[in-house]
Design a protein around this motif. Sequence first.
Motif, PDB file in Angstrom:
ATOM      1  N   ALA A 148      -6.041  -0.162  -6.582  1.00 25.06           N
ATOM      2  CA  ALA A 148      -6.507   0.345  -7.879  1.00 25.06           C
ATOM      3  C   ALA A 148      -7.184   1.713  -7.716  1.00 25.06           C
ATOM      4  CB  ALA A 148      -7.469  -0.653  -8.527  1.00 25.06           C
ATOM      5  N   THR A 149      -8.055   1.830  -6.702  1.00 22.81           N
ATOM      6  CA  THR A 149      -8.772   3.112  -6.555  1.00 22.81           C
ATOM      7  C   THR A 149      -7.823   4.216  -6.073  1.00 22.81           C
ATOM      8  OG1 THR A 149      -9.499   2.448  -4.346  1.00 22.81           O
ATOM      9  CG2 THR A 149     -11.055   2.118  -6.138  1.00 22.81           C
ATOM     10  N   LEU A 150      -6.814   3.823  -5.295  1.00 22.26           N
ATOM     11  CA  LEU A 150      -5.821   4.821  -4.873  1.00 22.26           C
ATOM     12  C   LEU A 150      -5.026   5.300  -6.090  1.00 22.26           C
ATOM     13  CD1 LEU A 150      -4.997   6.232  -2.311  1.00 22.26           C
ATOM     14  CD2 LEU A 150      -3.335   4.431  -1.869  1.00 22.26           C
ATOM     15  N   ALA A 151      -4.697   4.359  -6.969  1.00 24.03           N
ATOM     16  CA  ALA A 151      -3.960   4.747  -8.188  1.00 24.03           C
ATOM     17  C   ALA A 151      -4.803   5.710  -9.025  1.00 24.03           C
ATOM     18  CB  ALA A 151      -3.600   3.504  -9.005  1.00 24.03           C
ATOM     19  N   VAL A 152      -6.116   5.436  -9.109  1.00 22.01           N
ATOM     20  CA  VAL A 152      -6.990   6.307  -9.904  1.00 22.01           C
ATOM     21  C   VAL A 152      -7.017   7.710  -9.295  1.00 22.01           C
ATOM     22  CG1 VAL A 152      -9.394   6.771 -10.571  1.00 22.01           C
ATOM     23  CG2 VAL A 152      -8.487   4.450 -10.767  1.00 22.01           C
ATOM     24  N   ILE A 153      -7.307   7.784  -8.000  1.00 25.13           N
ATOM     25  CA  ILE A 153      -7.489   9.112  -7.396  1.00 25.13           C
ATOM     26  C   ILE A 153      -6.169   9.882  -7.359  1.00 25.13           C
ATOM     27  CG2 ILE A 153      -7.255   8.503  -4.933  1.00 25.13           C
ATOM     28  CD1 ILE A 153      -9.945  10.772  -6.293  1.00 25.13           C
ATOM     29  N   ASP A 154      -5.052   9.173  -7.136  1.00 19.13           N
ATOM     30  CA  ASP A 154      -3.761   9.859  -7.101  1.00 19.13           C
ATOM     31  C   ASP A 154      -3.430  10.469  -8.449  1.00 19.13           C
ATOM     32  OD1 ASP A 154      -3.474   9.235  -4.519  1.00 19.13           O
ATOM     33  OD2 ASP A 154      -2.241   7.466  -4.865  1.00 19.13           O
ATOM     34  N   ARG A 155      -3.681   9.694  -9.494  1.00 16.13           N
ATOM     35  CA  ARG A 155      -3.389  10.198 -10.834  1.00 16.13           C
ATOM     36  C   ARG A 155      -4.284  11.416 -11.138  1.00 16.13           C
ATOM     37  NH1 ARG A 155      -1.204   8.923 -15.728  1.00 16.13           N
ATOM     38  NH2 ARG A 155      -0.065   7.134 -14.995  1.00 16.13           N
ATOM     39  N   LEU A 156      -5.561  11.296 -10.746  1.00 17.54           N
ATOM     40  CA  LEU A 156      -6.473  12.398 -11.017  1.00 17.54           C
ATOM     41  C   LEU A 156      -6.084  13.651 -10.228  1.00 17.54           C
ATOM     42  CD1 LEU A 156     -10.090  10.925 -11.195  1.00 17.54           C
ATOM     43  CD2 LEU A 156      -8.355  11.108 -12.930  1.00 17.54           C
ATOM     44  N   ILE A 157      -5.738  13.453  -8.956  1.00 18.11           N
ATOM     45  CA  ILE A 157      -5.459  14.637  -8.122  1.00 18.11           C
ATOM     46  C   ILE A 157      -4.051  15.174  -8.356  1.00 18.11           C
ATOM     47  CG2 ILE A 157      -5.231  15.512  -5.773  1.00 18.11           C
ATOM     48  CD1 ILE A 157      -7.328  13.618  -4.850  1.00 18.11           C
ATOM     49  N   PHE A 158      -3.076  14.258  -8.299  1.00 21.45           N
ATOM     50  CA  PHE A 158      -1.683  14.723  -8.264  1.00 21.45           C
ATOM     51  C   PHE A 158      -0.971  14.604  -9.606  1.00 21.45           C
ATOM     52  CE2 PHE A 158      -2.520  13.033  -3.895  1.00 21.45           C
ATOM     53  CZ  PHE A 158      -2.532  14.259  -3.260  1.00 21.45           C
ATOM     54  N   GLY A 159      -1.611  13.988 -10.594  1.00 22.33           N
ATOM     55  CA  GLY A 159      -0.964  13.826 -11.906  1.00 22.33           C
ATOM     56  C   GLY A 159      -0.056  12.624 -11.910  1.00 22.33           C
ATOM     57  N   ALA A 160       0.649  12.466 -13.016  1.00 25.36           N
ATOM     58  CA  ALA A 160       1.379  11.218 -13.228  1.00 25.36           C
ATOM     59  C   ALA A 160       2.827  11.284 -12.749  1.00 25.36           C
ATOM     60  CB  ALA A 160       1.345  10.876 -14.714  1.00 25.36           C
ATOM     61  N   ARG A 161       3.267  12.458 -12.234  1.00 22.39           N
ATOM     62  CA  ARG A 161       4.719  12.608 -12.052  1.00 22.39           C
ATOM     63  C   ARG A 161       5.255  12.218 -10.683  1.00 22.39           C
ATOM     64  NH1 ARG A 161       6.079  18.261 -13.598  1.00 22.39           N
ATOM     65  NH2 ARG A 161       3.863  18.670 -13.645  1.00 22.39           N
ATOM     66  N   ARG A 162       4.428  11.665  -9.849  1.00 16.15           N
ATOM     67  CA  ARG A 162       4.853  11.189  -8.524  1.00 16.15           C
ATOM     68  C   ARG A 162       5.676  12.233  -7.765  1.00 16.15           C
ATOM     69  NH1 ARG A 162       2.566   6.520  -6.589  1.00 16.15           N
ATOM     70  NH2 ARG A 162       4.298   6.416  -5.141  1.00 16.15           N
ATOM     71  N   GLU A 163       5.131  13.461  -7.648  1.00 19.64           N
ATOM     72  CA  GLU A 163       5.855  14.496  -6.891  1.00 19.64           C
ATOM     73  C   GLU A 163       5.618  14.348  -5.395  1.00 19.64           C
ATOM     74  OE1 GLU A 163       4.862  18.429  -9.017  1.00 19.64           O
ATOM     75  OE2 GLU A 163       3.603  16.851  -9.820  1.00 19.64           O
ATOM     76  N   ILE A 164       4.733  13.448  -5.033  1.00 14.93           N
ATOM     77  CA  ILE A 164       4.386  13.265  -3.617  1.00 14.93           C
ATOM     78  C   ILE A 164       4.092  11.777  -3.434  1.00 14.93           C
ATOM     79  CG2 ILE A 164       1.911  13.692  -4.015  1.00 14.93           C
ATOM     80  CD1 ILE A 164       1.974  15.277  -1.340  1.00 14.93           C
ATOM     81  N   ASP A 165       4.284  11.275  -2.198  1.00 17.08           N
ATOM     82  CA  ASP A 165       4.003   9.850  -1.984  1.00 17.08           C
ATOM     83  C   ASP A 165       2.576   9.704  -1.429  1.00 17.08           C
ATOM     84  OD1 ASP A 165       3.779   7.253  -1.261  1.00 17.08           O
ATOM     85  OD2 ASP A 165       5.618   7.168  -0.058  1.00 17.08           O
ATOM     86  N   PRO A 166       1.598   9.456  -2.314  1.00 19.43           N
ATOM     87  CA  PRO A 166       0.201   9.432  -1.849  1.00 19.43           C
ATOM     88  C   PRO A 166      -0.059   8.306  -0.857  1.00 19.43           C
ATOM     89  CG  PRO A 166       0.341   9.164  -4.259  1.00 19.43           C
ATOM     90  CD  PRO A 166       1.731   9.088  -3.728  1.00 19.43           C
ATOM     91  N   ASP A 167       0.696   7.198  -0.956  1.00 23.21           N
ATOM     92  CA  ASP A 167       0.479   6.093  -0.008  1.00 23.21           C
ATOM     93  C   ASP A 167       0.773   6.547   1.425  1.00 23.21           C
ATOM     94  OD1 ASP A 167      -0.087   4.641  -2.177  1.00 23.21           O
ATOM     95  OD2 ASP A 167       1.782   3.499  -2.217  1.00 23.21           O
ATOM     96  N   ARG A 168       1.833   7.395   1.552  1.00 27.76           N
ATOM     97  CA  ARG A 168       2.178   7.855   2.909  1.00 27.76           C
ATOM     98  C   ARG A 168       1.075   8.737   3.479  1.00 27.76           C
ATOM     99  NH1 ARG A 168       7.436  10.943   3.573  1.00 27.76           N
ATOM    100  NH2 ARG A 168       6.665  11.401   5.654  1.00 27.76           N
ATOM    101  N   ILE A 169       0.517   9.578   2.604  1.00 22.52           N
ATOM    102  CA  ILE A 169      -0.580  10.436   3.091  1.00 22.52           C
ATOM    103  C   ILE A 169      -1.735   9.548   3.557  1.00 22.52           C
ATOM    104  CG2 ILE A 169      -2.256  12.223   2.484  1.00 22.52           C
ATOM    105  CD1 ILE A 169      -0.361  13.122   0.330  1.00 22.52           C
ATOM    106  N   MET A 170      -2.062   8.555   2.728  1.00 21.78           N
ATOM    107  CA  MET A 170      -3.186   7.682   3.067  1.00 21.78           C
ATOM    108  C   MET A 170      -2.940   6.915   4.359  1.00 21.78           C
ATOM    109  SD  MET A 170      -5.646   8.316   1.344  1.00 21.78           S
ATOM    110  CE  MET A 170      -6.652   7.967   2.747  1.00 21.78           C
ATOM    111  N   ASN A 171      -1.697   6.468   4.563  1.00 23.16           N
ATOM    112  CA  ASN A 171      -1.405   5.765   5.820  1.00 23.16           C
ATOM    113  C   ASN A 171      -1.639   6.686   7.015  1.00 23.16           C
ATOM    114  OD1 ASN A 171      -0.790   3.449   4.522  1.00 23.16           O
ATOM    115  ND2 ASN A 171       1.419   3.809   4.444  1.00 23.16           N
ATOM    116  N   HIS A 172      -1.209   7.949   6.862  1.00 25.80           N
ATOM    117  CA  HIS A 172      -1.447   8.908   7.959  1.00 25.80           C
ATOM    118  C   HIS A 172      -2.948   9.070   8.199  1.00 25.80           C
ATOM    119  CE1 HIS A 172       2.654   9.931   8.502  1.00 25.80           C
ATOM    120  NE2 HIS A 172       2.800  10.690   7.441  1.00 25.80           N
ATOM    121  N   VAL A 173      -3.712   9.196   7.106  1.00 20.82           N
ATOM    122  CA  VAL A 173      -5.164   9.399   7.280  1.00 20.82           C
ATOM    123  C   VAL A 173      -5.785   8.160   7.943  1.00 20.82           C
ATOM    124  CG1 VAL A 173      -7.362   9.777   6.077  1.00 20.82           C
ATOM    125  CG2 VAL A 173      -5.331  11.044   5.368  1.00 20.82           C
TER     126      VAL A 173
END
Length: 466
Positions: A148-173
């Motif tokens: 849920a919190t990842l969905a919130v921050i992704d939407r806030l930072i990257f917007g709603a259009r899924r131009e990037i896979d935020p889960d992959r970034i988070m896995n790397h981090v």
Amino acid sequence: MDFEPVKLHAMPKGSGRLTFVRRLLANPATAAPAELFEARVFSPAFARKKLAYVADRDVLETIFIERPEDFPKGRIDERILRPIFGDGLLLAEPDDWRWKRRLTAPVFSPAAMKRFMPGIVAPFAETAQTFLAAKGEPVDVSEAMKSATLAVIDRLIFGARREIDPDRIMNHVDTYLAPTSWMVAYALFSLPQATPFPGRARQRRARIDSRAMLSDFVARRRAGDLSTDDLCNRLITASDPETGRALSDDDMVDMLLTLQSAGHETSANALAWAIHLLTRMQDVQERLIAEIDSVTAGEPVEPDHMPRLATVRAFVEETMRLFPPAPTLSRTVRAAERLGGLTLEAGASILVPVYLIHRHPAYWERPDVFDLDRFLAPPGGRPARTVYMPFGAGPKICVGAQLALTEMTAGIASLLQAVRFRKADGPEPRLLHRVTLRSAESLMAIAEPRRDGAAPELSRPATVPA
Ligand code: HEM
């Protein structure tokens, strides 16, 4: 009835270097020495002049608020976080930090949070529905709050259009941060940067891949449409009101990685602990439900509800007292100093045991007991800013604190509109400090549908701006 949740124990008095290193590697928040309950500023015998723990509110006032320039974030953060987060807000040098903070702070202003509110509420309303779909089987609240919190921050930072896979970034981090305890230990004992530790090669790959993904994303954004209202576009188009300076591509990668990482796991852990507490304190849960129903009347949570959700907010604050998501902070001594009766040499490390301070008997009555009223109308006023510091203190206080408090308060309210949490079978959780304070195993709960509910109808989800 008084309820004392699970807790961590400080390192026994008189412990030597080996015990310290063992605890540091296994669960760093347990390396805070028990001597601090009396001395409040303490340096273990094996680390004289080079390392001190500080739990004294006045000394912390000096370090964080009166003279922060003399106590920069130092060796530990440099060594662990600089390679991946670069010059993002967390680590930027003072001059660089000042203008970046000026530029970033408005992005997190209360007005901005108001606009983002539907995007903050929707993931929690959806999570409540997935909890209900479990039909009384235990649900993994640690995982659910992370999503849920990842969905919130992704939407806030990257917007709603899924131009990037935020889960992959988070896995790397996550992969990058996994060996953090080793790096803390090496930094404290000044071992060379090249000293090997388990997971080092994986860590290097994760750093390179995550930064490359974000670099591509920033390039595409710059070349494309900058009109959508998300944090990324706000940062790309922002300029420093004093100098007109804007963020470079590298700055953008540093900032986005910093914000995404700092902005979700902290809130996720606090929320998971909050739900855990609800499963143990049905009376508190009923108090919150009564307030939420009376304030929202079953409508999706809106900005205007927030000031009236005072009990939910106090619950969130008391949760973060007992389970501070950032349980230890660190600073470095710029020039030789005498602090709280101890002499520290230039370059010495200061560790601030936030977890221990939040339960220190000198500052809190019945410190291990959950007490909702501590933050509602405390007779002595709110706790001092260096006695309750889940978001840090002074100029480097968390830039996302307003977002985090909004998210946690609105998140709990949205969940409790639909469900009541009950205890699932199983052992009591074990607290584990791994960058943030989490449970060693996932926290589980049973989510029962509220039959007395004032829950927003499923067919009427919160509208989320594109
Ligand atoms: C419950 C949630 C959160 C907690 C407990 C928390 C805690 C903290 C703490 C303790 C610091 C200060 C570190 C220090 O002084 O060494 C900090 C800084 C920071 N936090 Fe948070 N944080 C939370 C949520 C967020 C969110 C949602 C964001 C952004 C999306 C965020 C972004 C940052 C950034 C960028 C800094 C560095 C600020 C600076 O140095 O100017 N945090 N946070």
